[in-house]
Design a protein around this motif. Structure first.
Motif, PDB file in Angstrom:
ATOM      1  N   GLU A 109       0.819  -1.211   0.000  1.00 53.32           N
ATOM      2  CA  GLU A 109       0.000   0.000   0.000  1.00 53.32           C
ATOM      3  C   GLU A 109       0.856   1.265   0.000  1.00 53.32           C
ATOM      4  O   GLU A 109       0.600   2.202  -0.769  1.00 53.32           O
ATOM      5  CB  GLU A 109      -0.938  -0.003   1.212  1.00 53.32           C
ATOM      6  N   VAL A 113       1.618   1.218  -4.160  1.00 45.54           N
ATOM      7  CA  VAL A 113       0.371   1.892  -4.527  1.00 45.54           C
ATOM      8  C   VAL A 113       0.448   3.400  -4.297  1.00 45.54           C
ATOM      9  O   VAL A 113       0.346   4.203  -5.229  1.00 45.54           O
ATOM     10  CB  VAL A 113      -0.821   1.289  -3.749  1.00 45.54           C
ATOM     11  N   ASP A 114       0.664   3.826  -3.039  1.00 48.35           N
ATOM     12  CA  ASP A 114       0.621   5.255  -2.726  1.00 48.35           C
ATOM     13  C   ASP A 114       1.777   6.029  -3.362  1.00 48.35           C
ATOM     14  O   ASP A 114       1.592   7.144  -3.856  1.00 48.35           O
ATOM     15  CB  ASP A 114       0.646   5.469  -1.211  1.00 48.35           C
ATOM     16  N   HIS A 117       2.124   4.298  -7.567  1.00 45.91           N
ATOM     17  CA  HIS A 117       0.895   4.171  -8.373  1.00 45.91           C
ATOM     18  C   HIS A 117       1.061   3.068  -9.428  1.00 45.91           C
ATOM     19  O   HIS A 117       0.747   3.260 -10.613  1.00 45.91           O
ATOM     20  CB  HIS A 117       0.549   5.501  -9.052  1.00 45.91           C
ATOM     21  N   ARG A 146      -7.679  -5.468  -4.954  1.00 41.75           N
ATOM     22  CA  ARG A 146      -8.142  -4.393  -4.084  1.00 41.75           C
ATOM     23  C   ARG A 146      -7.657  -3.028  -4.565  1.00 41.75           C
ATOM     24  O   ARG A 146      -8.395  -2.037  -4.535  1.00 41.75           O
ATOM     25  CB  ARG A 146      -7.656  -4.627  -2.651  1.00 41.75           C
ATOM     26  N   PHE A 147      -6.378  -2.967  -5.006  1.00 40.39           N
ATOM     27  CA  PHE A 147      -5.771  -1.677  -5.346  1.00 40.39           C
ATOM     28  C   PHE A 147      -5.687  -1.423  -6.847  1.00 40.39           C
ATOM     29  O   PHE A 147      -5.060  -0.456  -7.281  1.00 40.39           O
ATOM     30  CB  PHE A 147      -4.376  -1.588  -4.727  1.00 40.39           C
TER      31      PHE A 147
END
Length: 313
Positions: A109, A113-114, A117, A146-147
């Motif tokens: 995450e 992801v954060d 991206h 989920r992401f």
């Protein structure tokens, strides 16, 4: 290729990116295949390719008293990755105590992801991540749902029916089998470093040497080899080199000393790349300096003969 140290200096990826991650120690044929596969995905999605590596290597962090014999320092990893010409950003993330405590989900995450991206991630199906190595390929696929990112398994690269790996290359180098290591690397094994002042002992023995700073706790190979040395201006010079502790003169630290044939330029302070072409002998202790000089003379003759028979540049 852009080299970024830490997440704070990352450029923005408004449309996301393709990510592959790992140690990439040696940047061998297997690593090169993964990087090219990831580059193909980046082109397909019209996104930049980000390669995430860690410094120090996780194994070095968790076992500081049992250092691994690195195939490449950070500078060398970055250079070899850049030379492939397919990577947009090389992100070097510090592997420290705080990072080691991240759970697998937190790593995905916060970093993938954060910060990055990530739209697609390319990794080996045996890749492990997160505290206690709890994350694996299956978990990454679940988190991708989920992401909103996809995961692709990197193809395994095999040679002679066996997976190409950094461990396999180290095994070859331990046996001074530089030809075997070169086949797995896709190029001769090299050590890079800056030429520093030594104790001038080689000059006193009649064989002046360029002393190359290794900046390694453990060298992956030892002995005497026929070598070529590439200078910053691209000049390639043949020679003979010793990697080891110089037991005859009671040396303690491992050194790389290169005698360059027919060469008299001042190269102190320059970064050089020494390629190991052919093994001549193991390092040994001699009974006297005279015996050492006789052996160095034979080594230099053997190296000149090898270079004369092989076009290496």
């Amino acid at each position: 290729m852009q080299l970024i140290r830490g997440l704070c200096a990352l450029p923005a990826f408004p449309d996301g990116c393709v990510v592959t991650l790992g140690n990439f120690d040696g940047v061998h044929l297997g690593h090169q295949a993964v990087l090219r596969q990831a580059a193909d995905q980046a082109r397909e999605l019209k996104l930049p390719l980000v390669v995430l590596i860690f410094e120090p290597l996780p194994r070095e962090f968790f076992a500081p008293h049992a250092p691994v014999a690195r195939l490449t320092r950070l500078r060398e990893r970055a250079a070899f990755i850049a030379e492939l010409g397919v990577v947009d950003v090389l992100l070097v993330h510090p592997f420290n105590a705080a990072f080691a405590q991240l759970t697998a989900e937190a790593f995905v995450e916060r970093v993938l992801v954060d910060a990055l991206h990530a739209r697609r991630i390319v990794i080996g199906d045996d890749f492990r991540f997160g505290r206690g190595r709890q994350g694996d390929f299956a978990l990454l696929e679940q988190l991708g749902q989920r992401f909103d990112f996809s995961v692709q398994a990197a193809a395994t690269w095999a040679l002679d029916g066996e997976r190409v790996s950094s461990t396999r290359i180290r095994s070859h180098l331990t046996e001074r089998d530089v030809a075997g290591a070169a086949r797995l690397l896709g190029r001769p094994f090299t050590l890079c470093g800056r030429v520093i002042h030594g104790d001038k002992r080689g000059r006193q023995l009649g064989f002046p040497t360029a002393n190359v700073a290794l900046h390694r706790r453990l060298s992956p190979l030892r002995g005497v080899f026929a070598v070529t040395t590439t200078l910053p201006d691209g000049t390639v010079v043949s020679g003979v080199a010793n990697v080891g502790t110089r037991p005859t003169v009671d040396g303690q630290d491992a050194r790389l000393e290169v005698h360059l044939f027919d060469f008299d330029r001042d190269i102190y302070g320059q970064m050089v790349r020494v390629a190991f072409c052919h093994p001549l002998r193991d390092e040994q202790k001699f009974s006297s300096l005279e015996a050492l000089i006789e052996q160095i003379t034979r080594d230099a003759s053997a190296a000149r003969a090898w270079h004369a028979e092989h076009t290496t540049f």
